[in-house]
Design an enzyme around this catalytic site. Sequence first.
Site, PDB file in Angstrom:
ATOM      1  N   GLU A 174      -5.332  10.062   8.996  1.00 30.74           N
ATOM      2  CA  GLU A 174      -3.944   9.841   9.432  1.00 30.74           C
ATOM      3  C   GLU A 174      -3.602  10.688  10.656  1.00 30.74           C
ATOM      4  OE1 GLU A 174      -1.014   9.466   6.332  1.00 30.74           O
ATOM      5  OE2 GLU A 174      -1.936   7.500   6.058  1.00 30.74           O
ATOM      6  N   CYS A 181      -4.429  -1.106  -2.014  1.00 27.04           N
ATOM      7  CA  CYS A 181      -4.527   0.349  -2.162  1.00 27.04           C
ATOM      8  C   CYS A 181      -5.387   0.609  -3.380  1.00 27.04           C
ATOM      9  CB  CYS A 181      -3.128   0.928  -2.364  1.00 27.04           C
ATOM     10  SG  CYS A 181      -3.090   2.669  -2.806  1.00 27.04           S
ATOM     11  N   HIS A 218      -8.550   3.764   3.612  1.00 27.04           N
ATOM     12  CA  HIS A 218      -8.682   4.542   4.854  1.00 27.04           C
ATOM     13  C   HIS A 218     -10.148   4.754   5.260  1.00 27.04           C
ATOM     14  CE1 HIS A 218      -4.528   5.785   4.014  1.00 27.04           C
ATOM     15  NE2 HIS A 218      -4.455   6.248   5.225  1.00 27.04           N
ATOM     16  N   CYS A 276     -11.351   3.731  -0.875  1.00 26.92           N
ATOM     17  CA  CYS A 276     -10.014   4.038  -0.350  1.00 26.92           C
ATOM     18  C   CYS A 276      -9.897   3.257   0.949  1.00 26.92           C
ATOM     19  CB  CYS A 276      -9.865   5.539  -0.107  1.00 26.92           C
ATOM     20  SG  CYS A 276      -8.354   5.995   0.785  1.00 26.92           S
ATOM     21  N   ASP A 295       0.860  -1.183   0.000  1.00 28.94           N
ATOM     22  CA  ASP A 295       0.000   0.000   0.000  1.00 28.94           C
ATOM     23  C   ASP A 295       0.896   1.232   0.000  1.00 28.94           C
ATOM     24  OD1 ASP A 295      -2.191   1.734   0.337  1.00 28.94           O
ATOM     25  OD2 ASP A 295      -1.999   1.678   2.504  1.00 28.94           O
ATOM     26  N   SER A 296       0.320   2.368  -0.366  1.00 27.33           N
ATOM     27  CA  SER A 296       1.063   3.625  -0.304  1.00 27.33           C
ATOM     28  C   SER A 296       1.423   3.996   1.134  1.00 27.33           C
ATOM     29  CB  SER A 296       0.233   4.741  -0.926  1.00 27.33           C
ATOM     30  OG  SER A 296      -1.016   4.834  -0.278  1.00 27.33           O
TER      31      SER A 296
END
Lengths: 266, 266
Positions: free
Chosen positions: B152, B73, B186, B184, B10-11
Amino acid sequence: MDSRAIGVFDSGLGGLTVVKQIIKALPSESIIYLGDTARVPYGTRDRDTITKFALELTKYLIKHDVKYLVVACNTISATCLEEIEELSPVPVIGVIKPAAKLAVETTKNKRVGVIGTRATVHSGAYTREMRKIKDSIEVFAEPCPLFVPIIEEGLMQHQIAEIAVAEYLLPYQDNDLDTMILGCTHYPMLRDLIQKKMGSSVKLIDSAKPTAQALKLDLKERGLLNSSDEQPVYKLYLTDTPLIAKSVINIFFEGDPPTEARKIEL
Amino acid sequence: MDSRAIGVFDSGLGGLTVVKQIIKALPSESIIYLGDTARVPYGTRDRDTITKFALELTKYLIKHDVKYLVVACNTISATCLEEIEELSPVPVIGVIKPAAKLAVETTKNKRVGVIGTRATVHSGAYTREMRKIKDSIEVFAEPCPLFVPIIEEGLMQHQIAEIAVAEYLLPYQDNDLDTMILGCTHYPMLRDLIQKKMGSSVKLIDSAKPTAQALKLDLKERGLLNSSDEQPVYKLYLTDTPLIAKSVINIFFEGDPPTEARKIEL
């Protein structure tokens, strides 16, 4: 007299606030700006990563035969200015020292706030630089990590910006500052909101103008000013080309857009 | 039967939501997770930059002798899954197809929303994958670029998250969706706020579970499941070590923290 360009670099586009002031202070100088938009933001990363990336940017600009390096990024200046100076054959100026000096000259009650990225605040660089000049300065430093993404999304006028400013400046409610350093090149874009929250008696300092002035003075002292009559050339190199970049860039160059703007590989 | 690890990349750290579901679905499998925390986020960058970074991550995991690659991702899966497949000697699964399939199976009125990073939305990947299955699906896609930094920063419970959700979901007010893809890794961290804003009649789909299920099925079909009795090993490699990472990591591994967690150079 030296007609080579001044090299300016930053983790992204925020350093263009410094470029704007350099163009005002030194209208005859050519500028190469390098923004690492492929890896921005730096302010949330660790010391080794920031240093590694910053030295790559330094090497790139040195290869392009610049006469001076301006580190137009608080995070990089706070983290690894010495390493950059060691690597660079030309003089280097960061944005921390000029802003710290102006803040010390400005404060009357010796109580100064500093806001910046997490890396900048954790480095303690502003505190060190101010105390070198006047060791009785009291410093109140707080990271504001959401400011950069809010500004990069162009949401400066949105309610989100207002709430973020209220949240991050809450610790400053009762500590009687008279001066605050906007310790990130992006933050001047939130100046009005920050001023409103801090109150009109608090003087806000940002790095762009004092850095451009200090650069001018040093170029003069070293005999590096450009005195030729030729039009200065502005070049803009980015490591990524986000859709949003074009409009942001034009804000800073105003009447003088870069003659060359392109994506490069480090 | 194959006891080699599954490589997940993942990024940044968002892909750990996928790891959590893989551990649940495949408790005997070892996992190597690679997060490019030195260059996160990818979702604001251009296609070439995302592809370049993703292929570097792919090469790193291939060198570590994994039996399968999970692109955990949405941005990478939407941008360059084919390039990764071309490079990889082992099978590859992305997160777009499994979520798209589940969304098509879920929607009754064939009106599906997709939220994601700018890169994911602009790629049109979700629309393509859903229309491959059912070409009459209507898709309403909107980028939500501030969600990742808000998450984040751990501000999921803060008023800022609520306002960002209200702002980005405003275009969905009147388009009568019955299904929405959280495109996404997240975004599941904002699930409650998104559900509240969209209303309880809208089904929210995220990639983690359907990807883990599709992975399980494919491992089985290819005879790649691990049937040994040894404890699985979890390794976590990051390209940067932000202060915040440790607490985030523990959320995902719960009772089974990684046996190895360190910073690596690509």
